[in-house]
Design a protein around this motif. Structure first.
Motif, short mmCIF file in Angstrom:
data_model
loop_
_atom_site.label_atom_id
_atom_site.label_comp_id
_atom_site.label_asym_id
_atom_site.label_seq_id
_atom_site.Cartn_x
_atom_site.Cartn_y
_atom_site.Cartn_z
N ARG A 1 7.70 0.66 4.01
CA ARG A 1 8.62 0.98 5.10
C ARG A 1 9.92 0.20 4.98
N GLN A 2 9.85 -0.96 4.33
CA GLN A 2 11.06 -1.77 4.11
C GLN A 2 11.77 -1.37 2.82
N GLY A 3 11.26 -0.34 2.16
CA GLY A 3 11.91 0.15 0.94
C GLY A 3 11.47 -0.55 -0.33
N VAL A 4 10.42 -1.37 -0.24
CA VAL A 4 9.90 -2.06 -1.43
C VAL A 4 8.61 -1.36 -1.85
N GLN A 5 8.76 -0.48 -2.87
CA GLN A 5 7.62 0.34 -3.26
C GLN A 5 6.80 -0.30 -4.36
N LEU A 6 5.77 -1.00 -3.96
CA LEU A 6 4.93 -1.70 -4.92
C LEU A 6 3.53 -1.12 -4.93
N ARG A 7 2.95 -1.06 -6.12
CA ARG A 7 1.54 -0.71 -6.26
C ARG A 7 0.74 -1.90 -5.73
N MET A 8 -0.36 -1.62 -5.07
CA MET A 8 -1.20 -2.70 -4.56
C MET A 8 -2.56 -2.67 -5.25
N GLY A 9 -2.91 -3.75 -5.92
CA GLY A 9 -4.20 -3.82 -6.61
C GLY A 9 -5.20 -4.64 -5.79
N ILE A 10 -6.40 -4.10 -5.60
CA ILE A 10 -7.46 -4.88 -4.96
C ILE A 10 -8.66 -4.97 -5.89
N ASN A 11 -9.37 -6.09 -5.81
CA ASN A 11 -10.56 -6.29 -6.63
C ASN A 11 -11.80 -5.77 -5.91
N LEU A 12 -12.62 -5.02 -6.61
CA LEU A 12 -13.88 -4.54 -6.04
C LEU A 12 -15.06 -5.20 -6.76
N SER A 13 -16.03 -5.67 -5.97
CA SER A 13 -17.24 -6.27 -6.53
C SER A 13 -18.29 -5.22 -6.82
N ALA A 14 -19.26 -5.62 -7.64
CA ALA A 14 -20.34 -4.72 -8.03
C ALA A 14 -21.04 -4.11 -6.82
N ARG A 15 -21.40 -4.98 -5.87
CA ARG A 15 -22.15 -4.53 -4.70
C ARG A 15 -21.42 -3.46 -3.89
N GLN A 16 -20.11 -3.51 -3.88
CA GLN A 16 -19.37 -2.54 -3.07
C GLN A 16 -19.59 -1.11 -3.55
N PHE A 17 -20.04 -0.97 -4.79
CA PHE A 17 -20.28 0.36 -5.33
C PHE A 17 -21.59 0.96 -4.86
N SER A 18 -22.42 0.14 -4.19
CA SER A 18 -23.66 0.70 -3.65
C SER A 18 -23.38 1.38 -2.30
N ASP A 19 -22.16 1.21 -1.80
CA ASP A 19 -21.77 1.83 -0.53
C ASP A 19 -21.14 3.20 -0.82
N GLU A 20 -21.89 4.23 -0.50
CA GLU A 20 -21.43 5.57 -0.87
C GLU A 20 -20.20 6.02 -0.10
N ARG A 21 -19.93 5.35 1.02
CA ARG A 21 -18.76 5.75 1.81
C ARG A 21 -17.47 5.07 1.37
N LEU A 22 -17.57 4.26 0.30
CA LEU A 22 -16.42 3.47 -0.14
C LEU A 22 -15.16 4.32 -0.33
N ALA A 23 -15.29 5.42 -1.07
CA ALA A 23 -14.12 6.25 -1.37
C ALA A 23 -13.52 6.84 -0.09
N ASP A 24 -14.41 7.34 0.81
CA ASP A 24 -13.94 7.91 2.07
C ASP A 24 -13.22 6.87 2.92
N LYS A 25 -13.83 5.70 2.99
CA LYS A 25 -13.25 4.65 3.83
C LYS A 25 -11.88 4.23 3.32
N LEU A 26 -11.77 4.04 2.01
CA LEU A 26 -10.47 3.65 1.46
C LEU A 26 -9.44 4.75 1.72
N GLY A 27 -9.88 6.00 1.55
CA GLY A 27 -9.00 7.13 1.81
C GLY A 27 -8.49 7.13 3.25
N ARG A 28 -9.42 6.86 4.18
CA ARG A 28 -9.03 6.83 5.59
C ARG A 28 -8.06 5.69 5.89
#
Ligand code: C2E
Ligand code: MG
Ligand code: MG
Ligand code: MG
Length: 284
Positions: A107-134
């Motif tokens: 919104r301030q005009g600084v268009q940066l990609r944002m990287g986040i680290n995901l742990s192994a366990r987070q992949f056992s959560d099937e709603r991960l993709a939906d939640k991030l999308g939301r």
């Protein structure tokens, strides 16, 4: 040097062992409350594009400041959070915070990609993709500005499940990076199957890049593979101008490391990014 009897040496060993155990128990009990007590923050480290000479992204790195223990490094508490299943709550906090920050910058005009680290366990959560999308939708951040970093070992732990989840994320436009590349044991077959946007070369290979022909060879090989698979390469742990120039000469796409900046809180990283991105002749 004082002569030490075997028994006293064992005692010393015993004590430090007990101390480690006590610290571990203390971390476990305190970690449960760290979120609600607001003890986590995110620091951001720039990712610098060697062709554009600009900062094009940042990686969000979690920090835990505890009133008694002080700063507890993520390498120490993330594995414990995984075992305690707290990683889901912490991971969603990280995602929400990082996405809101990226949206604010947008919104301030600084268009940066944002990287986040995901742990192994987070992949056992099937709603991960939906939640991030939301979260992306709610914050109003275009999906292609989020990239999720997963380590090679996470990817290979249950490749089929990870593959499915990543595909869901990628369908939404989210980008994926393989973190710490070269330290795990992913096969080239899987690297091709994963079809990620970024490979992050582990800092172990960058550390001795200048003096070590073997490490140079490995970096060149990774760059070659990445080129044929049409993936971009980010080198981690770049600490000097010489390393930057060598990586540029080898054709590396982006770098991240103390030479560009240490990870810092938003208010401190903003002027640094501005410094790199405003003038035509960048300081690097
Ligand atoms: P990583 O994802 O590979 O992050 C890079 C680490 O290298 C960071 O350590 C960063 O501070 C450090 N680093 C960056 N540039 C340099 C450099 O030039 N020289 C040296 N010596 N080090 C550099 P940090 O922040 O302590 O994080 C360590 C690891 O903890 C991360 O490795 C990542 O695996 C994990 N981690 C951090 N934040 C999170 C998070 O929010 N969620 C999860 N699941 N893991 C996280
Ligand atoms: Mg990372
Ligand atoms: Mg890494
Ligand atoms: Mg690492």
């Amino acid at each position: 040097v004082a002569k030490q009897s075997g028994s006293s040496r064992f005692k010393v060993y015993d004590e430090s062992c007990q101390q480690n155990f006590a610290r571990r128990l203390y971390i476990e009990s305190e970690l449960r409350y760290a979120l609600e007590r607001g003890q986590f923050t995110l620091f951001y480290q720039p990712q610098f594009d060697l062709r554009l000479n600009r900062v094009v992204g940042v990686e969000a790195l979690i920090r835990w400041q505890h009133p008694e223990m002080g700063f507890v490094p993520p390498m120490e508490f993330i594995p414990i959070a995984e075992q305690m299943e707290l990683i889901h709550a912490i991971g969603y906090w990280v995602a929400e915070e990082a996405i809101s920050q990226a949206a604010r910058w947008h919104r301030q005009g600084v268009q940066l990609r944002m990287g986040i680290n995901l742990s192994a366990r987070q992949f056992s959560d099937e709603r991960l993709a939906d939640k991030l999308g939301r979260m992306l939708k709610k914050a109003g951040l275009p999906t292609e500005y989020l990239d999720v970093e997963i380590t090679e070992s996470v990817a290979m732990e249950s490749p089929e499940r990870v593959l499915q989840l990543l595909a869901k994320l990628q369908e939404q436009g989210v980008k994926v990076a393989i973190d710490d590349f070269g330290t795990g044991y992913s096969s080239l077959e899987y690297l091709q199957k994963f079809d990620v946007e970024f490979i992050k070369i582990d800092q172990a290979f960058v550390r001795n890049l200048l003096g070590n022909k073997a490490d140079q060879g490995i970096v060149k090989a990774v760059l070659g593979i990445a080129e044929s698979l049409e993936m971009r390469v980010i080198a981690e742990g770049v600490e000097s101008a010489e390393e930057l120039e060598l990586l540029r000469a080898l054709g590396c796409d982006e770098i991240q490391g103390y030479y560009i900046s240490r990870p810092l809180p938003p208010a401190e990283i903003e002027p640094i990014i501005e410094g790199y991105n405003q003038d035509e002749d960048s300081p690097v």
